[in-house]
Enzyme design. Sequence first.
Site, PDB file in Angstrom:
ATOM      1  N   SER A  88       0.917  -1.240   0.254  1.00  0.00           N
ATOM      2  CA  SER A  88      -0.546  -0.034   0.099  1.00  0.00           C
ATOM      3  C   SER A  88       0.768   1.435   0.181  1.00  0.00           C
ATOM      4  O   SER A  88       0.265   2.706   0.213  1.00  0.00           O
ATOM      5  CB  SER A  88      -1.191  -0.035   0.961  1.00  0.00           C
ATOM      6  OG  SER A  88      -0.110  -0.174   2.966  1.00  0.00           O
TER       7      SER A  88
ATOM      8  N   PRO B  52      -0.187   2.946   4.907  1.00  0.00           N
ATOM      9  CA  PRO B  52      -0.894   3.197   4.142  1.00  0.00           C
ATOM     10  C   PRO B  52      -2.501   2.190   3.980  1.00  0.00           C
ATOM     11  O   PRO B  52      -3.497   2.750   4.547  1.00  0.00           O
ATOM     12  CB  PRO B  52      -0.991   3.690   3.183  1.00  0.00           C
ATOM     13  CG  PRO B  52       0.965   3.367   3.680  1.00  0.00           C
ATOM     14  CD  PRO B  52       1.148   2.571   4.408  1.00  0.00           C
ATOM     15  N   TYR B  53      -2.752   1.052   4.446  1.00  0.00           N
ATOM     16  CA  TYR B  53      -3.239   0.342   4.450  1.00  0.00           C
ATOM     17  C   TYR B  53      -4.328   0.320   5.851  1.00  0.00           C
ATOM     18  O   TYR B  53      -5.826   0.747   5.445  1.00  0.00           O
ATOM     19  CB  TYR B  53      -3.314  -0.882   3.780  1.00  0.00           C
ATOM     20  CG  TYR B  53      -3.828  -2.100   3.900  1.00  0.00           C
ATOM     21  CD1 TYR B  53      -5.459  -2.278   3.176  1.00  0.00           C
ATOM     22  CD2 TYR B  53      -4.072  -2.894   5.491  1.00  0.00           C
ATOM     23  CE1 TYR B  53      -6.642  -3.225   3.286  1.00  0.00           C
ATOM     24  CE2 TYR B  53      -5.484  -4.433   5.883  1.00  0.00           C
ATOM     25  CZ  TYR B  53      -6.108  -4.183   4.599  1.00  0.00           C
ATOM     26  OH  TYR B  53      -7.172  -5.223   5.002  1.00  0.00           O
ATOM     27  N   GLY B  54      -3.305   0.345   6.312  1.00  0.00           N
ATOM     28  CA  GLY B  54      -4.461   0.314   8.291  1.00  0.00           C
ATOM     29  C   GLY B  54      -5.142   1.878   8.327  1.00  0.00           C
ATOM     30  O   GLY B  54      -5.815   2.244   8.581  1.00  0.00           O
TER      31      GLY B  54
ATOM     32  N   SER C 275      -5.811   3.421   5.339  1.00  0.00           N
ATOM     33  CA  SER C 275      -7.031   3.397   4.799  1.00  0.00           C
ATOM     34  C   SER C 275      -8.497   3.139   5.166  1.00  0.00           C
ATOM     35  O   SER C 275      -9.896   3.618   5.459  1.00  0.00           O
ATOM     36  CB  SER C 275      -6.989   2.873   2.836  1.00  0.00           C
ATOM     37  OG  SER C 275      -6.530   1.892   3.450  1.00  0.00           O
TER      38      SER C 275
END
Length: 325
Positions: free
Chosen positions: A99, A158-160, A162
């Site tokens: 991510s 960044p995934y977390g 989002s």
Amino acid sequence: MHNVADHQNKNKICLVTGAAGFIGSHLVRCLLGAGHRVTGIDSFTDYYDPKIKWNNIADLLQHPQFDLIEDDLIEALESLPQAVNWVFHQAAQAGVRASWGKEFEIYTRQNILATQRLLEWARMNKPERFVYASSSSVYGDVEKLPMHEDDALKPLSPYGVSKLAAENLCTLYYKNFAVPTVSLRYFTVYGPGQRPDMAFSRFIRAILTEGELVIYGSGDQTRDFTYVNDIVSANLAAASRPQAVGRVYNLGGGSRISVNEVLSILADLTGRPVKVKYGDVQEGDPLHTFADTTRAKDELGFCPQIEIEEGLKLMCESMQSRAER
Ligand code: UGA
């Protein structure tokens, strides 16, 4: 956990986003088996081979109670059925380690914007329940384990970020517009059909083909691995239990073990040699995850049924028989 005798929870009209994905397809199969009607939506993105997703739902496509919309969620909002009882929002751009960089644009659109648009849709169309697939990645590295729902949330990827933004949006729409949201924080889900980019899929594939697998870091990192059927049961409870509205729950399998321990179980189960290479620690990966599931146990009746050895065995058997086919 799910009280099938409860007549009020029969014959629901369900919307499942990400219906052809790993968890989504298991959920659709369970809902249809329980007699509900399901509209699934999936955009078959190429994060991994879309053929795998078609395969996940191949047995469901002929089911008289199942309709599939093959489209992007944001584009297709107007064509969703309006009279929906239960929404299960599983669709997301997955992958903790992928991510970073330019790819984040995809994560913001598919995870944050798409959730906000679906919440707006729910505000208008008033489903009885809106279940959101959140993630253990909202926590990051916590000061003490196990992770509790009320702990400080400091995602590492960044995934977390989002997934947390979308979870916060669910809470906002509940508080401001009474959209009946429930957020379920999944802890590393596995089982037959697991996404091909995830650890167990990669490990078993490598072992079955006598290839080499890569462990990121020392392999001493631990995860609270959760079998997919236990996640599906919790989704049904989250949709049907009145006290779940507006709540956030951890869903962990209770089988917290290290990646190295996973490999030793796989070596025993397959009786094959395991060729391992140790690579770099990946940015965004938490060292440990471990769920405090007291709240889910008390309020959802969450009680994981499958322990790690059995779950890994089922996954090996499924991958072996798929490979033979
Ligand atoms: C998983 C999912 O991929 C996320 O979508 C989800 O949000 C997250 O769980 C969650 O719990 O919230 P992850 O824990 O990274 O993320 O799952 P795996 O891909 O199964 O990785 C488990 C561990 O194995 C990680 O420490 C990872 O670094 C390691 N790993 C993974 C390897 O050592 N080698 C690999 O080839 C793949």
